[in-house]
Each structure stands twice: as C-alpha cells, then as structure tokens.
Design a protein around this motif. Structure first.
Motif, PDB file in Angstrom:
ATOM      1  N   VAL A  12       0.844  -1.198   0.000  1.00 47.76           N
ATOM      2  CA  VAL A  12       0.000   0.000   0.000  1.00 47.76           C
ATOM      3  C   VAL A  12       0.877   1.244   0.000  1.00 47.76           C
ATOM      4  N   VAL A  13       1.925   1.244   0.814  1.00 45.42           N
ATOM      5  CA  VAL A  13       2.846   2.387   0.843  1.00 45.42           C
ATOM      6  C   VAL A  13       3.464   2.596  -0.539  1.00 45.42           C
ATOM      7  N   ARG A  14       3.888   1.519  -1.203  1.00 46.86           N
ATOM      8  CA  ARG A  14       4.465   1.629  -2.549  1.00 46.86           C
ATOM      9  C   ARG A  14       3.468   2.241  -3.532  1.00 46.86           C
ATOM     10  N   GLU A  15       2.211   1.790  -3.468  1.00 44.15           N
ATOM     11  CA  GLU A  15       1.191   2.311  -4.379  1.00 44.15           C
ATOM     12  C   GLU A  15       0.951   3.800  -4.155  1.00 44.15           C
ATOM     13  N   VAL A  16       0.895   4.211  -2.886  1.00 37.68           N
ATOM     14  CA  VAL A  16       0.678   5.623  -2.579  1.00 37.68           C
ATOM     15  C   VAL A  16       1.872   6.447  -3.053  1.00 37.68           C
ATOM     16  N   LEU A  17       3.081   5.973  -2.761  1.00 40.70           N
ATOM     17  CA  LEU A  17       4.277   6.705  -3.191  1.00 40.70           C
ATOM     18  C   LEU A  17       4.403   6.772  -4.714  1.00 40.70           C
ATOM     19  N   ALA A  18       4.010   5.719  -5.400  1.00 37.65           N
ATOM     20  CA  ALA A  18       4.084   5.718  -6.868  1.00 37.65           C
ATOM     21  C   ALA A  18       3.226   6.844  -7.440  1.00 37.65           C
ATOM     22  N   ALA A  19       2.102   7.125  -6.792  1.00 32.00           N
ATOM     23  CA  ALA A  19       1.216   8.190  -7.255  1.00 32.00           C
ATOM     24  C   ALA A  19       1.642   9.560  -6.748  1.00 32.00           C
ATOM     25  N   LEU A  20       2.213   9.608  -5.572  1.00 29.00           N
ATOM     26  CA  LEU A  20       2.475  10.876  -4.884  1.00 29.00           C
ATOM     27  C   LEU A  20       3.919  11.361  -5.026  1.00 29.00           C
ATOM     28  N   ALA A  21       4.867  10.468  -4.843  1.00 30.37           N
ATOM     29  CA  ALA A  21       6.282  10.851  -4.852  1.00 30.37           C
ATOM     30  C   ALA A  21       7.117   9.705  -5.417  1.00 30.37           C
ATOM     31  N   PRO A  22       6.986   9.420  -6.716  1.00 26.73           N
ATOM     32  CA  PRO A  22       7.698   8.276  -7.289  1.00 26.73           C
ATOM     33  C   PRO A  22       9.221   8.348  -7.152  1.00 26.73           C
ATOM     34  N   ALA A  23       9.770   9.532  -7.008  1.00 24.66           N
ATOM     35  CA  ALA A  23      11.222   9.664  -6.849  1.00 24.66           C
ATOM     36  C   ALA A  23      11.713   9.048  -5.541  1.00 24.66           C
ATOM     37  N   GLU A  24      10.818   8.834  -4.583  1.00 18.45           N
ATOM     38  CA  GLU A  24      11.215   8.244  -3.303  1.00 18.45           C
ATOM     39  C   GLU A  24      11.175   6.721  -3.301  1.00 18.45           C
ATOM     40  N   ALA A 103       2.135  -6.888   7.279  1.00 25.65           N
ATOM     41  CA  ALA A 103       0.759  -7.266   7.612  1.00 25.65           C
ATOM     42  C   ALA A 103      -0.136  -7.155   6.384  1.00 25.65           C
ATOM     43  N   PRO A 104      -1.060  -8.120   6.212  1.00 21.47           N
ATOM     44  CA  PRO A 104      -1.971  -8.043   5.065  1.00 21.47           C
ATOM     45  C   PRO A 104      -2.954  -6.887   5.204  1.00 21.47           C
ATOM     46  N   VAL A 105      -3.333  -6.304   4.077  1.00 24.38           N
ATOM     47  CA  VAL A 105      -4.314  -5.215   4.056  1.00 24.38           C
ATOM     48  C   VAL A 105      -5.491  -5.680   3.211  1.00 24.38           C
ATOM     49  N   PRO A 106      -6.609  -6.007   3.851  1.00 24.12           N
ATOM     50  CA  PRO A 106      -7.791  -6.432   3.087  1.00 24.12           C
ATOM     51  C   PRO A 106      -8.358  -5.284   2.257  1.00 24.12           C
ATOM     52  N   ALA A 107      -9.137  -5.620   1.257  1.00 26.27           N
ATOM     53  CA  ALA A 107      -9.785  -4.623   0.417  1.00 26.27           C
ATOM     54  C   ALA A 107     -10.721  -3.762   1.266  1.00 26.27           C
ATOM     55  N   PHE A 108     -10.839  -2.499   0.928  1.00 29.60           N
ATOM     56  CA  PHE A 108     -11.706  -1.570   1.649  1.00 29.60           C
ATOM     57  C   PHE A 108     -13.046  -1.421   0.938  1.00 29.60           C
ATOM     58  N   GLN A 112     -15.435   2.545   4.362  1.00 35.16           N
ATOM     59  CA  GLN A 112     -14.057   2.566   4.847  1.00 35.16           C
ATOM     60  C   GLN A 112     -13.202   3.518   4.014  1.00 35.16           C
ATOM     61  N   LEU A 113     -13.464   3.588   2.715  1.00 37.29           N
ATOM     62  CA  LEU A 113     -12.714   4.495   1.847  1.00 37.29           C
ATOM     63  C   LEU A 113     -13.003   5.953   2.204  1.00 37.29           C
ATOM     64  N   ARG A 114     -14.257   6.265   2.537  1.00 40.14           N
ATOM     65  CA  ARG A 114     -14.585   7.639   2.954  1.00 40.14           C
ATOM     66  C   ARG A 114     -13.855   7.989   4.244  1.00 40.14           C
ATOM     67  N   LEU A 115     -13.801   7.054   5.161  1.00 37.62           N
ATOM     68  CA  LEU A 115     -13.088   7.291   6.413  1.00 37.62           C
ATOM     69  C   LEU A 115     -11.584   7.422   6.168  1.00 37.62           C
ATOM     70  N   ALA A 143      -7.091   5.581  -3.691  1.00 34.56           N
ATOM     71  CA  ALA A 143      -6.867   4.791  -4.910  1.00 34.56           C
ATOM     72  C   ALA A 143      -6.162   3.477  -4.585  1.00 34.56           C
ATOM     73  N   ALA A 144      -5.176   3.524  -3.702  1.00 36.17           N
ATOM     74  CA  ALA A 144      -4.458   2.305  -3.330  1.00 36.17           C
ATOM     75  C   ALA A 144      -5.362   1.332  -2.578  1.00 36.17           C
ATOM     76  N   LEU A 145      -6.206   1.848  -1.713  1.00 35.91           N
ATOM     77  CA  LEU A 145      -7.082   0.986  -0.924  1.00 35.91           C
ATOM     78  C   LEU A 145      -8.306   0.514  -1.705  1.00 35.91           C
ATOM     79  N   ALA A 146      -8.737   1.286  -2.688  1.00 38.39           N
ATOM     80  CA  ALA A 146      -9.905   0.909  -3.485  1.00 38.39           C
ATOM     81  C   ALA A 146      -9.570  -0.197  -4.476  1.00 38.39           C
ATOM     82  N   ALA A 147      -8.306  -0.312  -4.806  1.00 32.02           N
ATOM     83  CA  ALA A 147      -7.899  -1.312  -5.785  1.00 32.02           C
ATOM     84  C   ALA A 147      -8.231  -2.717  -5.310  1.00 32.02           C
TER      85      ALA A 147
END
Length: 159
Positions: A12-24, A103-108, A112-115, A143-147
């Motif tokens: 999830v962190v990778r997906e968020v960073l890919a959209a937000l700060a891919p250079a990191e 830790a596994p992250v189940p689909a939202f 849950q996405l609104r929260l 976007a990462a959690l909705a996938a």
C-alpha cells in the motif's frame, strides 16, 4: 497480490508513493527496514525515521498506513475495523507497529474508503501540508485501498 499472498502494508505504501512521490521509491526499502527496527508514529515520535527521510513522503506515508490502515487486531474487520481506524491515531501502539510493512491489508469498502480519505486529509493537515498536497495524498491513499486484491491466479497444478 504476489505469489498468492494478499497485499501488505508495504505494498500500500508503494502504491501511494508511486502516485504521490515516485522519486522516493528507490529509498523505500531502507525506510521500511528502519521502521521494522524502530517504528514511529504520526504523533511526533520520529525515533526510527532515517535522517535523510525525516521530511520525505515515504516516512509519513508509512506512519499513516501503520496507524490508520493496517488493523492489528484479528477481529478488526468490517465495521469493527472502522472503529479501529477512528481510534488508531489517538493511541500509541508502537510495539505492535513493527510488523506493519508485512501485515496483510484487506480490500476496503465504500464506507471505509470515505473514512480513509478523511483520515488522510487530517493527517496531512496536522503535518502542515498545503490543501493541494492534502487532497493529492488522500486521493493516492483511497486509490491504493480501493484497488482491493487482484483475483488469485490459478496455477496448472491447482486444476
């Protein structure tokens, strides 16, 4: 999903960073390793953050995922998981946070996405990000959690 396993907190962190700060992304593995050794929280405890990552998105995103997305209680599914997300930022659970990247992250679901959106905006606001960055962060998180999880691929041996 990798090799039949569900998405993890690190995914999830990778997906968020890919959209937000891919250079990191090239530095994420060192941030994840530092986190496993000495987890940090969003409430100001930055003991484990690598010096060169203190102001980076990667450390912030990982802290956010740890405190508000990954449920550490086995019963924290569905509506109970929403309660967990609401209270997570109010408690310091550093001892339980070390396993977050794995830790596994189940689909939202929609509620849950609104929260998650609201929590992301709040966290980015507390960090001092301008409104445009807050919205971008929240959008990347949702976007990462909705996938959700991709369907499990069948292997010929399973047929």
């Amino acid at each position: 999903m990798r090799d039949g396993y569900p998405r993890t907190g690190a995914d999830v962190v990778r997906e968020v960073l890919a959209a937000l700060a891919p250079a990191e992304l090239p530095f994420l593995e060192s941030v994840l390793e530092a986190y496993r050794i000495d987890p940090w929280t969003l409430d100001g405890r930055r003991a484990g953050v690598p010096v060169d990552q203190v102001s980076a998105w990667s450390a912030f995103v990982l802290g956010f995922v740890a405190e508000t997305v990954v449920a550490t209680e086995p019963a924290a599914q569905g509506r109970g998981r929403l309660r967990t997300m609401l209270t997570r930022r109010r408690r310091s659970r550093t001892g339980e946070l070390a396993n977050v990247p794995d830790a596994p992250v189940p689909a939202f679901e929609a509620e849950q996405l609104r929260l998650a959106w609201s929590s992301a905006v709040d966290a980015a606001t507390c960090r001092g990000h301008p409104p445009r960055d807050r919205e971008a962060f929240a959008a990347a998180v949702v976007a990462a959690l909705a996938a959700g999880h991709p369907p499990r691929q069948r292997h010929p041996a399973e047929d």
